[in-house]
Design a protein around this motif. Structure first.
Motif, short mmCIF file in Angstrom:
data_model
loop_
_atom_site.label_atom_id
_atom_site.label_comp_id
_atom_site.label_asym_id
_atom_site.label_seq_id
_atom_site.Cartn_x
_atom_site.Cartn_y
_atom_site.Cartn_z
N GLU A 85 4.11 3.69 -7.32
CA GLU A 85 5.03 2.69 -7.86
C GLU A 85 4.29 1.47 -8.38
OE1 GLU A 85 8.35 4.03 -4.53
OE2 GLU A 85 7.68 1.95 -4.58
N ILE A 86 3.10 1.23 -7.84
CA ILE A 86 2.23 0.15 -8.31
C ILE A 86 0.93 0.81 -8.73
CG2 ILE A 86 0.90 -1.89 -7.60
CD1 ILE A 86 3.06 -2.49 -5.54
N PRO A 87 0.45 0.50 -9.95
CA PRO A 87 -0.79 1.13 -10.39
C PRO A 87 -1.99 0.63 -9.59
CG PRO A 87 -0.01 -0.47 -12.02
CD PRO A 87 1.04 -0.40 -10.95
N SER A 88 -2.99 1.48 -9.47
CA SER A 88 -4.23 1.07 -8.80
C SER A 88 -5.36 1.88 -9.40
CB SER A 88 -4.15 1.31 -7.30
OG SER A 88 -4.10 2.70 -7.03
N GLU A 89 -6.56 1.37 -9.23
CA GLU A 89 -7.74 2.09 -9.72
C GLU A 89 -8.30 2.89 -8.56
OE1 GLU A 89 -10.78 -0.31 -11.60
OE2 GLU A 89 -12.15 1.41 -11.68
N PHE A 136 0.83 -1.21 0.00
CA PHE A 136 0.00 0.00 0.00
C PHE A 136 0.87 1.26 0.00
CE2 PHE A 136 -3.71 -2.46 2.16
CZ PHE A 136 -3.95 -3.11 0.96
N ALA A 137 2.02 1.21 0.64
CA ALA A 137 2.94 2.34 0.55
C ALA A 137 3.37 2.55 -0.90
CB ALA A 137 4.16 2.09 1.44
N ARG A 138 3.60 1.44 -1.59
CA ARG A 138 4.03 1.54 -3.00
C ARG A 138 2.90 2.05 -3.88
NH1 ARG A 138 6.69 -3.74 -4.87
NH2 ARG A 138 7.42 -2.35 -6.52
#
Ligand code: 5GP
Length: 121
Positions: free
Chosen positions: A20-24, A13-15
């Motif tokens: 750094e990590i895609p999310s919707e 979740f920090a990323r």
């Protein structure tokens, strides 16, 4: 994961918060970000997280955290309503430690709905 008060800034979740990590993302404000769970357990499954480095789990919160946790629950109800869940209802879940299946050490609230969810456990 075992309950550990030490915050690991490489957690997923920090990323996500750092991009750094895609999310919707479905919601964000100055304090919180909400995004869809990558493995949804219900038709609507959203994770709501505080920005920054919050307590790792419900077990590691302190008296000083109670105000923003109240605001987080309030934000969750607004998000649920925006997702169309207010009429039929929904579930808010805070997992804590191994027996609850907590896998990410960054305090987070699950918002689940979109079908009858059945018993809590
Ligand atoms: P926990 O079990 O710790 O309460 O919840 C962690 C949640 O994070 C799980 O429901 C899991 O599916 C979700 N999750 C894990 N990795 C990712 C990811 O990379 N992206 C998103 N959007 N969700 C994730």
């Amino acid at each position: 994961m075992p309950i550990d008060a030490r915050y690991d800034p490489s957690n997923v979740f920090a990323r996500i918060l750092r991009g750094e990590i895609p999310s919707e993302r479905v919601y964000e404000d100055a304090d919180f970000v909400a995004f869809r769970d990558i493995e949804p357990a219900a038709p609507v499954h959203i994770i709501l997280v505080p920005r920054g480095q919050p307590p790792t789990s419900p077990a590691t919160i302190s008296e000083a955290d109670t105000d923003w946790i109240g605001r987080m629950v309030h934000a969750a109800t607004r998000i649920a309503a925006a997702q169309g869940l207010a009429e039929r209802g929904y579930r808010l879940v805070l997992n804590c430690g191994d027996d609850a299946g907590q896998t990410v050490g960054h305090l987070h609230l699950h918002i689940l709905g979109g079908r009858a969810l059945g018993p809590v456990a």
